[in-house]
Design a protein around this motif. Structure first.
Motif, PDB file in Angstrom:
ATOM      1  N   ALA A 192      -4.895  12.225   3.240  1.00 56.82           N
ATOM      2  CA  ALA A 192      -4.203  11.329   2.025  1.00 56.82           C
ATOM      3  C   ALA A 192      -2.848  10.722   2.559  1.00 56.82           C
ATOM      4  N   GLY A 193      -2.617   9.631   1.844  1.00 57.09           N
ATOM      5  CA  GLY A 193      -1.288   9.044   2.113  1.00 57.09           C
ATOM      6  C   GLY A 193      -0.825   8.271   0.915  1.00 57.09           C
ATOM      7  N   MET A 194       0.476   8.144   0.866  1.00 54.76           N
ATOM      8  CA  MET A 194       0.786   7.565  -0.393  1.00 54.76           C
ATOM      9  C   MET A 194       2.422   7.334   0.150  1.00 54.76           C
ATOM     10  N   ARG A 195       3.212   6.015  -0.647  1.00 61.40           N
ATOM     11  CA  ARG A 195       4.540   5.542  -0.552  1.00 61.40           C
ATOM     12  C   ARG A 195       5.236   6.604  -1.423  1.00 61.40           C
ATOM     13  N   LEU A 196       6.532   6.775  -0.954  1.00 62.00           N
ATOM     14  CA  LEU A 196       7.417   7.593  -1.705  1.00 62.00           C
ATOM     15  C   LEU A 196       8.864   7.071  -1.293  1.00 62.00           C
ATOM     16  N   ALA A 202       2.154  10.740   5.110  1.00 60.02           N
ATOM     17  CA  ALA A 202       0.586  10.692   5.588  1.00 60.02           C
ATOM     18  C   ALA A 202       0.597  12.201   5.743  1.00 60.02           C
ATOM     19  N   TYR A 203      -0.867  12.727   4.935  1.00 60.51           N
ATOM     20  CA  TYR A 203      -1.021  14.189   4.923  1.00 60.51           C
ATOM     21  C   TYR A 203      -2.239  14.547   5.593  1.00 60.51           C
ATOM     22  N   LYS A 204      -2.185  15.621   6.299  1.00 60.81           N
ATOM     23  CA  LYS A 204      -3.166  16.187   6.794  1.00 60.81           C
ATOM     24  C   LYS A 204      -3.548  17.375   5.952  1.00 60.81           C
TER      25      LYS A 204
END
Length: 481
Positions: A192-196, A202-204
């Protein structure tokens, strides 16, 4: 009176105010309320096939596009029709293909990892020349970030960004700052991934990376976030709650604000979720944030399902939980065009026919945002309808050494339901199992009952919209053992 503390099946069942079980009951700031029913927006047909990703995106002039994808097509909702805006050749979606959709300036970009990134500024989508195939796509600063790639070779731990301010240029270059890399400090693919804010996250499955823009030649500097094994189980098991991410991990549910991830389900629903969700398909969990009500909806596959058919609901400010099970294909925040007096006839020919729509909902407002879903018939529906029915079960009241008698129970409402009934349960020895006791209806704002046992609990069933904040029971001692 005792204030309701929300759905918390993992908590000690003797905790005052506990809701041990509920259906179609979700938290609001001061209590619990009946969950809204799905309502189909006027003049909105069903999608041609199962929806595997949808989003509302805004262009620079604030005009909006509603994009939805199927395994082989991309569609845009306009003038009451789903218009095919796909490229000329069908897309190559498979069983687990899901679209990731983002907006960069006036360009809408879509990725499904089976095909090259797609781009449209209003007309049909087309391949972005030189772009990779990507699982996850989002914008951050002056870049589009792609995660979990195939750029000619498989790079499930890979990331790549386009040129600064140019989403059509993906060839690595110091001059344009288009670049790529891999996150290999921990095992596994990027999920998964998203702006913050100004950061790229970036997520594992069991780790998190924070990317910061540092300019050429490195462009993006990535740091592993401390926090043990916190990570995200799937590309849609995450949502932005305003200044932080809510996400579902392999062992908990978390909120991450850019420092350290904080667990939010411990002692409330953590064990319930992992006991009641399908471990083989948990990665298909979908999270969406209803900003108007400060609610995170977590749609997940139950033990007997491969697709999301159950939902937990979390109130970010009140930190309370509820349940409102729905079978869905996708979820998004739909932006309503609003309703005028002249247009009411397109919804209903009679005033009575408007009853399913809550009059304080975003459905009626032009530009109003409301949580929406695609149901299993591929139909877009806004969660703006009035609640039709809900229920909750209390915790347990009693003592192992004393018999007590319940004479009455009173609920305090912020909004009283059309009708309410109660079914009580009793148990003589803890762990022996509850048996059904007295039933009752409301009389003078209370439930008059009479049952004696060592342990008691009650289930309340409501018809119509309801908001309940407190409860109180008159429990009289009957004797000691």
């Amino acid at each position: 009176m005792i204030q309701l503390t929300g759905f918390a099946p993992d908590t000690d069942v003797t905790t005052p105010g506990l809701v041990s079980d509920c259906t179609n009951l979700i938290p609001y700031l001061n209590g619990m309320e009946g969950a809204p029913e799905p309502a189909t927006p006027a003049g909105t047909p069903a999608l041609a096939a199962s929806c595997i990703g949808a989003a509302v995106v805004a262009k620079l002039d604030d005009t909006r596009r509603i994009i939805a994808g199927t395994a082989t097509k991309l569609y845009e909702l306009a003038s009451g029709s789903w218009n095919d805006v796909s490229r000329a050749s069908p897309y190559s979606g498979g069983v687990d293909t899901r679209w990731s959709i983002t907006q960069f300036g006036d360009a809408t970009l879509c990725a499904n990892r089976a095909d090259v990134i797609q781009r449209s500024t209003g007309a049909a989508f087309s391949d972005v020349s030189g772009a990779p195939k990507a699982e996850i796509l989002f914008t951050v600063g002056s870049f589009v970030m792609a995660l979990n790639l195939n750029d000619g070779s498989e790079k499930p731990d890979g990331w790549q960004c386009c040129a600064a301010f140019d989403d059509t240029s993906w060839t690595p270059s110091l001059a344009t700052q288009a670049t790529a890399g891999r996150l290999v400090a921990t095992a596994g693919r990027l999920t998964a991934g998203m702006r913050l804010g100004e950061y790229a996250i970036a997520y594992k499955q069991r780790s998190i990376y924070l990317g910061q823009y540092v300019g050429a030649p490195t462009v993006w500097n990535w740091l592993q976030v401390p926090g043990g094994d916190a990570g995200c189980i799937g590309k849609e098991a995450i949502c932005d709650i305003g200044g932080a991410h809510f996400f579902v991990g392999d062992d908990n549910m978390w909120i991450f604000d850019g420092t350290r991830p904080a667990p939010v389900a411990d002692g409330f629903v953590r064990q319930f979720f992992f006991d009641n969700s399908n471990p083989s398909y948990r990665y298909r969990t979908i999270c969406v944030f209803d900003r108007q009500k400060n609610l995170v909806w977590i749609f997940y596959p139950s033990l007997s399902s491969q697709t999301p058919d159950a939902a937990l609901v979390y109130h970010v400010n009140a930190r309370k939980w509820g349940v409102a099970n729905r079978s869905i294909e996708a979820a998004l925040n739909y932006v309503s065009s609003g309703v005028t007096i002249d247009g009411l006839s397109s919804i209903s020919s009679t005033i009575d026919g408007l009853a399913p729509y809550s009059f304080d909902s975003q459905f009626w407002l032009s530009g109003g945002k409301s949580l929406s879903i695609f149901n299993n018939s591929h139909q877009l529906q806004a969660m703006t309808g009035n609640s039709t029915g809900s229920s909750f079960t209390t915790g347990e009241v009693g003592d192992d050494d004393a018999v007590s008698c319940i004479n009455k129970i009173r609920l305090r409402y912020a909004k009283a339901p059309m009708s309410a009934t109660v079914q009580t349960f009793m148990q003589q020895n803890s762990g022996a199992g509850f048996t059904a006791g007295t039933t009752g209806s409301v009389l003078d704002g209370k439930f008059d009952l009479r049952q004696s046992a060592r342990w008691h609990k009650a289930t309340f069933t409501f018809v119509g919209p309801v908001r309940v904040t407190h409860m109180d029971a008159e429990v009289m001692p009957q004797g000691m053992r």
